[in-house]
Write a protein that holds these residues in place. Structure first.
Motif, PDB file in Angstrom:
ATOM      1  N   ILE A   1      11.702 -14.189  11.135  1.00 37.29           N
ATOM      2  CA  ILE A   1      10.375 -14.177  11.041  1.00 37.29           C
ATOM      3  C   ILE A   1       9.429 -14.344   9.597  1.00 37.29           C
ATOM      4  CG2 ILE A   1       8.385 -12.306  11.690  1.00 37.29           C
ATOM      5  CD1 ILE A   1      10.077 -11.148  13.758  1.00 37.29           C
TER       6      ILE A   1
ATOM      7  N   GLU B   1       7.226 -13.770   6.615  1.00 40.04           N
ATOM      8  CA  GLU B   1       6.426 -12.640   6.093  1.00 40.04           C
ATOM      9  C   GLU B   1       4.854 -13.219   5.734  1.00 40.04           C
ATOM     10  OE1 GLU B   1       6.070  -8.835   3.180  1.00 40.04           O
ATOM     11  OE2 GLU B   1       8.082  -9.508   3.658  1.00 40.04           O
TER      12      GLU B   1
ATOM     13  N   ILE C   1       3.238  -6.956   8.351  1.00 40.69           N
ATOM     14  CA  ILE C   1       3.976  -6.526   9.114  1.00 40.69           C
ATOM     15  C   ILE C   1       5.502  -6.720   8.703  1.00 40.69           C
ATOM     16  CG2 ILE C   1       2.761  -8.088  10.573  1.00 40.69           C
ATOM     17  CD1 ILE C   1       4.668 -10.733   9.930  1.00 40.69           C
TER      18      ILE C   1
ATOM     19  N   ALA D   1       1.310  -6.185  15.250  1.00 40.61           N
ATOM     20  CA  ALA D   1       1.392  -7.635  15.433  1.00 40.61           C
ATOM     21  C   ALA D   1       0.755  -7.865  16.537  1.00 40.61           C
ATOM     22  CB  ALA D   1       2.903  -8.153  15.244  1.00 40.61           C
TER      23      ALA D   1
ATOM     24  N   THR E   1       2.901 -13.016  14.567  1.00 41.06           N
ATOM     25  CA  THR E   1       4.390 -13.325  14.069  1.00 41.06           C
ATOM     26  C   THR E   1       4.498 -15.006  13.881  1.00 41.06           C
ATOM     27  OG1 THR E   1       5.310 -13.231  16.052  1.00 41.06           O
ATOM     28  CG2 THR E   1       5.105 -11.364  14.637  1.00 41.06           C
TER      29      THR E   1
ATOM     30  N   THR F   1       7.885 -17.226  13.664  1.00 41.83           N
ATOM     31  CA  THR F   1       9.309 -17.439  13.603  1.00 41.83           C
ATOM     32  C   THR F   1       9.597 -18.787  13.219  1.00 41.83           C
ATOM     33  OG1 THR F   1       9.293 -15.735  15.283  1.00 41.83           O
ATOM     34  CG2 THR F   1      11.353 -16.646  14.691  1.00 41.83           C
TER      35      THR F   1
END
Length: 356
Positions: A28, A30, A35, A127, A174, A176
């Motif tokens: 994930i 940042e 988060i 999130a 998020t 990823t």
């Protein structure tokens, strides 16, 4: 006679499709320090896809080097107790480059998350504010099809984005980044036809068109608990096709966002030192330029705007919009778009309109 007609049609367009599966492993990103506590391990998951092949039997297919269109399912374990797991469904396009060895995919859809924010039981998940979210993914693969009796393989990387676009707070979202590897199978590979060359006239002209669009939805400010409110946006713009693929746009937007009215009142009461007038007008007026990319009956729109009427300072005067349109006939369309200020989403807009 019917059998003969069916046979001839199958020779023209065999309606081939591929099935593919990818396993992925990643991290994930940042993108927001808020988060950081949610990034504790490396997410894993699975991408399953159906892709309809095109060979140029319709005019638009050869314009884009014979892309695929289809549907995807993604399962992702985010490897964090507060985030849980996500299940997503997408519509996607595959575009090919470098002698069809490089495959770029973009997909848009909806996701269900198993563990969204809850003020009492899961307040650490800032999130995902709702259990249903919008989601986008892009994938870039080295891909080989039909290597052996319909079987092929692919490997590359993907970025998977989840956000509810401020339908409900919190919404830090998020992104990823993952590496993926998998296999594909071309069903009825023995029936694969040759790619049909384009027969279109290279020259294309169209007069200026005028568009009217109405967009609406619900959203919430970043202040958790202020509530969801409806919004209504009206757009009028002109567009000019510069070729078969593209049109340029210029127009104006009027925004009526009830959440902003509530936010102005909230700040005027909660933070009197800011000297905010509770009667400040919440409406906004913008001018924008844009581009529309036509792909069959679908199109991708991108717009960049500037508020010329902006009585309350919210996220800056520059805004952007990206989304999909679906035409029904030559004039009417539906649209799903994301309105943002830079990378900060304000709302998912559901719209209808007419192009004259």
């Amino acid at each position: 006679m019917c059998l003969a007609s069916s046979f001839l049609f199958s020779q023209d367009d065999p309606d081939l499709f591929t099935l593919d599966a990818n396993y992925f492993y990643g991290t994930i990103l940042e993108h927001n320090p808020d988060i950081s506590h949610l990034i504790t391990d490396h997410p894993t998951g699975l991408i399953l896809s159906y892709s309809k092949k095109t060979y140029g039997f319709k005019a638009w297919e050869s314009r884009y080097n014979y892309p695929d269109w289809g549907f995807s399912f993604i399962y992702q374990d985010l490897k964090n107790e507060y985030l849980g797991e996500n299940y997503s469904l997408y519509a996607h396009y595959n575009f090919y480059f470098l002698n069809r060895n490089l495959n770029f995919r973009i997909g848009q859809g909806l996701a269900y998350t198993t563990n969204p924010y809850d003020r009492e039981t899961n307040y650490n998940n800032n999130a995902y504010g709702s259990d249903v979210m919008s989601t986008t993914y892009i994938m870039l693969n080295y891909k080989k099809e039909n290597v052996y009796k319909g079987l092929g393989f692919q490997a590359g990387f993907s970025i998977i984005h989840y956000s509810n676009a401020n339908v409900k707070a919190p919404n830090n979202s998020t992104n990823t980044f993952v590496f993926n590897v998998g296999a594909n199978y071309l069903v009825d590979y023995k029936e694969k036809p040759d790619f049909q060359p384009s027969t279109e006239d290279k020259k294309f002209t169209e007069k200026i068109k005028y568009n009217l669009a109405f967009r609406a939805g619900v959203n919430e400010s970043d202040v958790v608990g202020t509530g969801q409110y409806p919004f209504y946006n009206l757009s009028f713009y002109a567009d000019k096709r510069i070729n078969r693929k593209s049109a340029l746009q210029v127009g104006t937007d009027v925004f009526f966002a009830e959440f902003l009215k509530e936010l102005i009142y909230y700040y005027s009461v909660a933070y009197p030192e800011r000297n905010i007038d509770p009667d400040t007008d919440y409406k906004r007026l913008g001018l924008f330029v844009g581009h529309e990319l036509f792909i069959n009956k679908m199109s991708l729109i991108t717009q960049l705007g500037f508020y010329v009427y902006y009585p309350y300072d919210f996220e800056g005067r520059v805004y952007n919009r990206i989304g999909l349109k679906r035409y029904f006939g030559d004039q009417f369309f539906g649209a799903i778009t994301l309105k943002s200020h830079g990378a900060k989403a304000e709302a998912v807009e559901f719209g209808v309109g007419v192009r004259l």
